[in-house]
Write a protein that holds these residues in place. Sequence first.
Motif, mmCIF file in Angstrom:
data_model
loop_
_atom_site.group_PDB
_atom_site.id
_atom_site.type_symbol
_atom_site.label_atom_id
_atom_site.label_comp_id
_atom_site.label_asym_id
_atom_site.label_seq_id
_atom_site.Cartn_x
_atom_site.Cartn_y
_atom_site.Cartn_z
ATOM 1 N N GLY A 102 0.774 -1.234 0.000
ATOM 2 C CA GLY A 102 0.000 0.000 0.000
ATOM 3 C C GLY A 102 0.806 1.286 0.000
ATOM 4 O O GLY A 102 0.291 2.344 0.377
ATOM 5 N N ILE A 103 2.060 1.212 -0.441
ATOM 6 C CA ILE A 103 2.916 2.394 -0.473
ATOM 7 C C ILE A 103 3.469 2.558 -1.890
ATOM 8 O O ILE A 103 4.123 1.654 -2.415
ATOM 9 N N ARG A 130 37.452 -9.005 8.367
ATOM 10 C CA ARG A 130 36.254 -9.334 7.592
ATOM 11 C C ARG A 130 35.336 -8.117 7.683
ATOM 12 O O ARG A 130 35.182 -7.521 8.753
ATOM 13 N N ASP A 131 34.716 -7.765 6.564
ATOM 14 C CA ASP A 131 33.973 -6.513 6.439
ATOM 15 C C ASP A 131 32.492 -6.840 6.240
ATOM 16 O O ASP A 131 32.121 -7.517 5.272
ATOM 17 N N TYR A 132 31.649 -6.364 7.162
ATOM 18 C CA TYR A 132 30.211 -6.628 7.083
ATOM 19 C C TYR A 132 29.433 -5.320 7.005
ATOM 20 O O TYR A 132 29.753 -4.360 7.710
ATOM 21 N N ARG A 133 28.405 -5.292 6.175
ATOM 22 C CA ARG A 133 27.398 -4.227 6.212
ATOM 23 C C ARG A 133 26.144 -4.825 6.831
ATOM 24 O O ARG A 133 25.559 -5.771 6.302
ATOM 25 N N VAL A 134 25.744 -4.267 7.955
ATOM 26 C CA VAL A 134 24.589 -4.774 8.698
ATOM 27 C C VAL A 134 23.467 -3.746 8.611
ATOM 28 O O VAL A 134 23.687 -2.562 8.881
ATOM 29 N N MET A 135 22.278 -4.183 8.247
ATOM 30 C CA MET A 135 21.149 -3.269 8.129
ATOM 31 C C MET A 135 20.258 -3.365 9.360
ATOM 32 O O MET A 135 19.969 -4.460 9.862
ATOM 33 N N CYS A 136 19.850 -2.184 9.837
ATOM 34 C CA CYS A 136 18.970 -2.106 11.007
ATOM 35 C C CYS A 136 17.774 -1.210 10.690
ATOM 36 O O CYS A 136 17.932 -0.154 10.065
ATOM 37 N N VAL A 137 16.613 -1.627 11.116
ATOM 38 C CA VAL A 137 15.393 -0.832 11.013
ATOM 39 C C VAL A 137 14.932 -0.542 12.435
ATOM 40 O O VAL A 137 14.664 -1.469 13.208
ATOM 41 N N GLU A 138 14.904 0.742 12.778
ATOM 42 C CA GLU A 138 14.526 1.179 14.124
ATOM 43 C C GLU A 138 15.329 0.436 15.203
ATOM 44 O O GLU A 138 14.781 -0.010 16.209
ATOM 45 N N GLY A 139 16.622 0.313 14.961
ATOM 46 C CA GLY A 139 17.511 -0.273 15.935
ATOM 47 C C GLY A 139 17.506 -1.784 16.008
ATOM 48 O O GLY A 139 18.157 -2.364 16.881
ATOM 49 N N GLU A 140 16.812 -2.446 15.071
ATOM 50 C CA GLU A 140 16.763 -3.903 15.085
ATOM 51 C C GLU A 140 17.353 -4.476 13.800
ATOM 52 O O GLU A 140 17.123 -3.968 12.701
ATOM 53 N N TYR A 141 18.100 -5.540 13.963
ATOM 54 C CA TYR A 141 18.776 -6.210 12.850
ATOM 55 C C TYR A 141 17.770 -6.739 11.827
ATOM 56 O O TYR A 141 16.768 -7.371 12.199
ATOM 57 N N VAL A 142 18.037 -6.492 10.536
ATOM 58 C CA VAL A 142 17.158 -7.028 9.488
ATOM 59 C C VAL A 142 17.930 -7.763 8.404
ATOM 60 O O VAL A 142 17.323 -8.290 7.463
ATOM 61 N N GLY A 143 19.261 -7.822 8.495
ATOM 62 C CA GLY A 143 20.023 -8.549 7.497
ATOM 63 C C GLY A 143 21.452 -8.042 7.420
ATOM 64 O O GLY A 143 21.791 -6.983 7.956
ATOM 65 N N ALA A 144 22.310 -8.819 6.734
ATOM 66 C CA ALA A 144 23.717 -8.436 6.638
ATOM 67 C C ALA A 144 24.344 -9.069 5.411
ATOM 68 O O ALA A 144 23.898 -10.116 4.919
ATOM 69 N N VAL A 145 25.394 -8.425 4.914
ATOM 70 C CA VAL A 145 26.213 -8.978 3.846
ATOM 71 C C VAL A 145 27.678 -8.892 4.270
ATOM 72 O O VAL A 145 28.062 -8.017 5.051
ATOM 73 N N GLU A 146 28.468 -9.816 3.766
ATOM 74 C CA GLU A 146 29.913 -9.688 3.890
ATOM 75 C C GLU A 146 30.438 -9.150 2.575
ATOM 76 O O GLU A 146 30.097 -9.654 1.499
ATOM 77 N N ARG A 147 31.263 -8.108 2.666
ATOM 78 C CA ARG A 147 31.860 -7.506 1.478
ATOM 79 C C ARG A 147 33.305 -7.991 1.387
ATOM 80 O O ARG A 147 34.092 -7.796 2.317
ATOM 81 N N ARG A 174 8.512 -4.756 7.775
ATOM 82 C CA ARG A 174 9.060 -3.841 8.781
ATOM 83 C C ARG A 174 9.393 -2.487 8.159
ATOM 84 O O ARG A 174 9.176 -1.443 8.785
ATOM 85 N N LEU A 175 9.928 -2.498 6.931
ATOM 86 C CA LEU A 175 10.238 -1.235 6.273
ATOM 87 C C LEU A 175 8.961 -0.456 5.977
ATOM 88 O O LEU A 175 8.894 0.761 6.193
ATOM 89 N N ALA A 176 7.931 -1.138 5.505
ATOM 90 C CA ALA A 176 6.662 -0.477 5.226
ATOM 91 C C ALA A 176 6.046 0.090 6.508
ATOM 92 O O ALA A 176 5.501 1.200 6.515
ATOM 93 N N ALA A 177 6.147 -0.655 7.598
ATOM 94 C CA ALA A 177 5.607 -0.170 8.874
ATOM 95 C C ALA A 177 6.356 1.077 9.330
ATOM 96 O O ALA A 177 5.747 2.017 9.866
ATOM 97 N N LEU A 178 7.667 1.114 9.111
ATOM 98 C CA LEU A 178 8.458 2.292 9.465
ATOM 99 C C LEU A 178 8.019 3.501 8.650
ATOM 100 O O LEU A 178 7.862 4.607 9.187
ATOM 101 N N VAL A 179 7.798 3.300 7.359
ATOM 102 C CA VAL A 179 7.343 4.408 6.505
ATOM 103 C C VAL A 179 5.994 4.934 6.998
ATOM 104 O O VAL A 179 5.779 6.150 7.094
ATOM 105 N N ARG A 180 5.100 4.035 7.321
ATOM 106 C CA ARG A 180 3.762 4.451 7.779
ATOM 107 C C ARG A 180 3.829 5.199 9.110
ATOM 108 O O ARG A 180 3.159 6.216 9.300
ATOM 109 N N ARG A 181 4.634 4.701 10.030
ATOM 110 C CA ARG A 181 4.764 5.387 11.325
ATOM 111 C C ARG A 181 5.365 6.779 11.136
ATOM 112 O O ARG A 181 4.966 7.722 11.821
ATOM 113 N N THR A 182 6.315 6.896 10.224
ATOM 114 C CA THR A 182 6.908 8.212 9.961
ATOM 115 C C THR A 182 5.851 9.146 9.380
ATOM 116 O O THR A 182 5.752 10.317 9.794
ATOM 117 N N ALA A 183 5.067 8.664 8.439
ATOM 118 C CA ALA A 183 4.023 9.486 7.830
ATOM 119 C C ALA A 183 2.982 9.917 8.857
ATOM 120 O O ALA A 183 2.455 11.045 8.813
#
Length: 293
Positions: free
Chosen positions: A24-25, A179-196, A281-290
């Motif tokens: 719905g976004i 070892r180099d990691y990019r870790v993604m967080c949504v509102e302070g919570e882990y949502v995934g990671a990659v090793e570069r 979780r990303l959609a919920a974050l967008v809605r809460r921001t709006a």
Amino acid sequence: MLRLGVATDAETLDRVREPLAERGIEAVHLPTAERTVDLTAPDDAYPDVDVGFVAPPRLAEGGVAAALLDVPWVNDREAVLRSRHKGETLARLGRADVPTPDSVVVSNPSGEAALLDALDRVGTPAVVKPNSATRGIGVARVGDADSLLGVTDYLDLLHEFPATGDRSFLVQSLVPDARDYRVMCVEGEYVGAVERRLPDTAREAGRWKHNVHRGAEATGVDLPADLRDLAERAATALDIPWLGVDLLVADDGDGRAVVNETNARPTVDTATKYEPGFYDRLAALVRRTADGA
């Protein structure tokens, strides 16, 4: 349908369009750079949106867009600034007891004695990096005092240009064989990671910057709990809702992990590199921001 403005028309917009539409976004491009904006006709400058995703990369043009649109942003200008300037980021993380590499911020020009003292503090080998650049641009590895002074000579020349806004850089300890990691967080919570990681041929040739824009490959990983916790601590300390946290983990036996940098404008990767429910979780974050929540 809620309309989300995305300032960069690149991988992120292409990847989020369909998953967010299913929730719905509607994600639309919000052009801010390399164009003209007629301030006498502000209503015609940008598409109508209910919420912005991340403040535009060019702060001056982005400020115009933010003023004319007058909508909330998932990551507003202040959030981007907290992550954009590496020295400030490391200072905030240090105050929150989040481990980071030993670092000295240098405000240029500084005398030779101060530069050599900075190198003594962090030890060798060390890394010299611009305070505000991204994608590994301008990052140099130095192994001795003469190398450091040679690099800073070039920085002196650059910083003499009158329009240079940021005249600072960091001297930072090098995490060995990290070892180099990019870790993604949504509102302070882990949502995934990659090793570069650079290809073996590049590493054998002596290259060491694991930036994707410099040829490294990003592979989705199941990050251990202690590293997830470290990334979450960093995101919470900076109070940035949508954040990429860069971790370096020493591969020399002790496994020491530090937060090297953060990115409040991270590219959204392919969905397979995130945990189940990421787009919910990303959609919920967008809605809460709006909604202003």
